[in-house]
Design an enzyme around this catalytic site. Structure first.
Site, PDB file in Angstrom:
ATOM      1  N   TRP A 177       0.829  -1.239   0.069  1.00 30.91           N
ATOM      2  CA  TRP A 177      -0.067  -0.005   0.036  1.00 30.91           C
ATOM      3  C   TRP A 177       0.428   1.325  -0.129  1.00 30.91           C
ATOM      4  CZ3 TRP A 177      -0.712  -2.866   4.703  1.00 30.91           C
ATOM      5  CH2 TRP A 177      -1.661  -4.276   4.570  1.00 30.91           C
ATOM      6  N   HIS A 178       1.975   1.230  -0.516  1.00 31.03           N
ATOM      7  CA  HIS A 178       2.874   2.449  -0.642  1.00 31.03           C
ATOM      8  C   HIS A 178       2.871   3.121  -1.975  1.00 31.03           C
ATOM      9  CE1 HIS A 178       5.200   0.768   3.109  1.00 31.03           C
ATOM     10  NE2 HIS A 178       3.875   1.008   3.473  1.00 31.03           N
TER      11      HIS A 178
END
Length: 597
Positions: free
Chosen positions: A531-532
């Site tokens: 989720w970066h």
């Protein structure tokens, strides 16, 4: 009880990995209707907007007006709003609800449940990139800090210099976050064994506990306190001036409103809908320095620009969106740090831990670890809905064989698994600063729907090369004496462990089982997200160095969509700091000495 052997891993890993990232479906609400008891009397439902007293704000034609309208009450938006409210009237619009009374958000023990609550009011909104990788975006006040693994670590000094930030102001802004919501973790035995293994395989020196980005192995901070309760960016709003800040939840912005009569388009407000579907207009004060500021994240901010008519002309015209500004770069340069994992089985239950320890290598790979998922019999056996392992398993079955009976058989197999099959943890390797990039486009004009996103994982050969090096490093960690002594596990061959991971349905990419001698193929087959993701509103192409949108006035973007790389091993510290930093910078640029807080 004997350790679960590799022969069982091919059936248990699908559930384990999905429980780590996008598992359990659990209905939840996003907090109570009254927020004043949480020290936030300025948080209201969007439907109250028309009845808000205008006495606090200057009014024009009977409408309340604001010095700043911030779209997105997330990781950057909350500290930004709190800071700006010290001097100016601020309206913060958040499409989700509040996190405070949501147990799935608040407690570490429920981390894995939050990510796959796919109800319309969930704190997370699942999406799948065109690459076939499952992912999530936040939909809650506090943003990603409400659904992430909580690890807190600063960006490198190189990153700060690269983006052109004032180092002195940066070093004032980080502690403002840390003093309010960051904690020193209580290290679990798993994390200590992981630290010793990292040092044993050469990820040195040991830097102890630090927020700083340093080569070697370290313990970092966390937004979970010693009781396992999460503290989010939403809590930073407690420092705001309650008389100058209004926060509306369940306020979904539909588009930015522009005045196009001048030399260049000028943002004058936004149109948003409330929880009942009713539309409202929020208006900026008629001053040159007043601004709409997008802080909707790497998906939400480029999506909002496109929906508002800023983007590639041809793409906008296909959807009958009036073109305000033709900019081919909106939504371009999207990147996500690819991650791959190795499951480590144990012969006993392991205490749950998220990220506490990290190995920062010099070859562009970060090694992290988590442990203890799936210990609840309820979480193992519950119905996981559309993001479940059942659906993932069916993705590998030819379409004509995807029957109801096949799904039920898979569910029954899971139900019959012993709880011991879920003991263990994961070694995670993540590529720093991927060179592979993609793009974001609108799927349609419905703001509630996810845009279409492509990240092109491993398109650049250097990313794939680093992944192979990272998997080799992770394999050494798994097989190190420190780890095998702790897990009390026999030394499964790394090929068996990797092949079990390939058989797991962690994404929707076609698999090549029994081919784990090719680590390149393993990387491609098992890539997942941490989720970066970032990009879409890059500096110099969509925004200026001070994040003002090029070609229009009174519009700015302050979030990770402006980044060309994700800061540090985990970005939340720097994104929160960015909100505080930009709030202070805007005040200083506008007020000079009068900006002193």
């Amino acid at each position: 009880m004997a350790v679960v052997g590799a022969q069982k891993l091919h059936t248990t890993i699908p559930f384990l990995l999905l429980s780590l990232f996008l598992l359990l479906l659990s209905p939840s609400s996003q907090g109570a209707k009254s927020y004043s008891e949480f020290r936030y009397p300025f948080i209201k439902r969007a439907s109250s907007f028309s009845s808000l007293s205008s006495s606090t704000y200057s009014s024009r034609h009977g409408k309340s007006v604001y010095d700043y309208i911030i779209v997105g009450g997330g990781t950057a938006g909350c500290p930004l709003a709190a800071t700006l409210s010290k001097k100016f009237n601020v309206l913060l619009l958040e499409r989700g609800g509040v996190p405070f009374a949501n147990s799935n958000v608040s407690f570490l023990s429920n981390f894995h449940i939050t990510l796959a609550d796919i109800s319309p009011t969930s704190a997370s909104q699942a999406f799948i990139s065109t690459d076939g990788v499952l992912n999530a975006r936040a939909r809650v006040l506090g943003g990603g800090t409400c659904i992430n693994a909580g690890f807190y670590t600063r960006a490198s000094s190189r990153f700060i210099e690269k983006v052109g930030w004032d180092a002195k102001l940066v070093n004032e802004s980080y502690p403002w976050i840390e003093n309010q919501i960051v904690h020193r973790p209580k290290l679990t035995p798993w994390q200590r064994a992981f630290r010793d293994s990292l040092l044993d395989v050469g990820v040195s020196p040991f830097n102890g506990f630090t927020y700083d980005h340093l080569y070697g192995t370290k313990f970092g901070g966390t937004i979970f306190d010693r009781f396992g309760r999460r503290h989010t960016a939403a809590e930073l709003l407690a420092t705001a001036d309650p008389h100058k800040l209004t926060v509306l939840v369940y306020a979904t912005v539909l588009n930015i409103v522009f005045d196009t009569t001048g030399k260049q388009p000028k943002a004058v407000g936004v149109i948003f809908k409330d929880e009942n579907g009713n539309r409202h207009e929020a208006v900026l004060r008629n001053r040159r320095q007043s601004e709409v500021i997008l802080s909707s994240g790497a998906l939400g901010s480029p999506q909002m620009l496109l929906l508002s008519g800023i983007g590639p002309r041809a793409d906008l015209e296909k959807l009958n969106i009036s073109v305000v500004l033709d900019n081919e770069f909106v939504g371009k340069g999207m990147a996500d740090n690819p991650m791959n994992t190795v499951f480590v089985p144990t012969n006993r239950p392991i205490k749950k831990s998220l990220i506490q320890t990290v190995g920062i290598t010099k070859f562009g790979v970060y090694i992290e670890s988590s442990s203890g998922f799936g210990q609840s019999s309820d979480s193992i056996r519950c119905n996981h809905g559309m993001m479940s392992a059942e659906i993932g398993q069916l993705s590998t079955i030819p379409p004509k064989q995807r029957t109801w009976e096949a799904a039920q058989a898979y569910i029954k197999m899971k139900r019959d698994l012993p709880q011991e099959a879920f003991w263990g943890g994961f070694i995670l390797e993540k590529i720093a600063d991927p060179l592979s990039t993609g793009q974001l486009t609108l799927a349609n004009t419905n703001v509630d729907d996810n845009p279409t996103v492509t990240f092109n994982y491993f398109n650049h050969p250097y990313d794939l090369h680093r992944c192979v090096d990272g998997i080799r490093m992770a394999a050494k960690v798994v097989q190190s004496k420190h780890f095998t002594d702790f897990t009390k596990n026999t030394r499964e061959t790394i090929e068996k462990l990797l092949n079990a991971t390939v058989k797991a349905n962690v994404n929707l990419i076609p698999k090549h089982t029994n081919d784990t001698k090719s680590l390149e193929q393993f990387c491609r087959d098992t890539v997942i997200s941490i989720w970066h993701y970032h990009g879409g509103c890059h500096v110099g192409k969509v925004v200026s160095p001070d994040y003002k949108v090029l070609g229009v006035s009174r519009l700015r973007v302050v979030d990770g969509s402006t980044f060309s790389e994700s800061p540090g091993t985990n970005p939340q510290a720097t994104v929160m700091m960015m909100g505080r930093y930009m709030g202070l910078k805007i005040l200083k640029d506008r007020l000079g000495q009068g900006a002193d807080l």
